[in-house]
Design an enzyme around this catalytic site. Structure first.
Site: not given
Ligand code: PRP
Ligand code: ADE
Length: 175
Positions: A95, A58
């Site tokens: 998370e 993202r």
């Molecule tokens: O602060 P944190 O607890 O580390 O979470 C944040 C991360 O989680 C999501 O990525 P995700 O791994 O879901 O990948 P995506 O962007 O491919 O959906 C978001 O885009 C951040 O990169």
């Molecule tokens: N609560 C949340 N919503 C969307 N993206 C996330 N990545 C980590 N935690 C998330």
């Protein structure tokens, strides 16, 4: 109007207890998308930045239009196994899971001033791993910028502990 109003919340996704902040609704809305990118471009307009580093997936969606507006190149930080040339990696917890991110070893030159972009900071595990990767390559993270902060999960504090400034366009306080 806060940018949070463009973002949808999905309870219990991808696992029970998580309030998933779904930015697809902001990306879908021309005003929401433009406002987010313009606000980031305005913040960094007069700050020297060599490259924008973006975190898969993202983060790519926000960092690419920002790099275009700021006339900088992109550094891709990708999930393990996606980059074709020599890489270094960093494991992390976030998370709702555990993962590894990687960067090409030749993507960052020592002394490069890098703006790190992702869509969201929750626990800060992902961003911290990205900062560590950039620093291992000799780069300097000028700031980590996010569309969304989830303050109750402590990500900002975690990045502050490693000396990295953060900025977010909007925040959800837990509701
Ligand atoms: O602060 P944190 O607890 O580390 O979470 C944040 C991360 O989680 C999501 O990525 P995700 O791994 O879901 O990948 P995506 O962007 O491919 O959906 C978001 O885009 C951040 O990169
Ligand atoms: N609560 C949340 N919503 C969307 N993206 C996330 N990545 C980590 N935690 C998330």
């Amino acid at each position: 109007m806060s940018l949070t109003s463009y973002i949808r919340t999905i309870p219990d996704y991808p696992q029970k207890g998580v309030k998933f902040r779904d930015i697809t609704t902001l990306l879908h809305n021309p005003v929401g998308l433009r406002t987010a990118i313009d606000q980031l471009a305005e913040r960094y307009r007069n700050i020297p930045i060599d490259h924008i580093a973006v975190i898969e997936s993202r983060g790519f969606l926000l960092g690419a239009p920002l790099a275009y507006l700021m006339n900088t190149g992109l550094i891709l930080i990708r999930k393990k196994g996606k980059l074709p040339a020599a890489t270094i990696g960093e494991d992390y917890d976030m998370e709702y899971g555990t993962s590894t991110i990687e960067v090409h070893t030749d993507a960052i030159s020592p002394g490069n001033r890098i703006l790190l972009i992702d869509d969201l900071i929750a626990t800060g595990g992902t961003a911290e791993a990205a900062v560590k990767l950039i620093r291992k390559c000799g780069g300097e993270v000028v700031e980590c910028a996010f569309l969304v902060n989830l303050p109750e999960l402590g990500g900002n504090e975690r990045l502050r502990e490693i000396g990295c400034p953060t900025f977010s366009l909007c925040a959800f306080d837990g509701e």
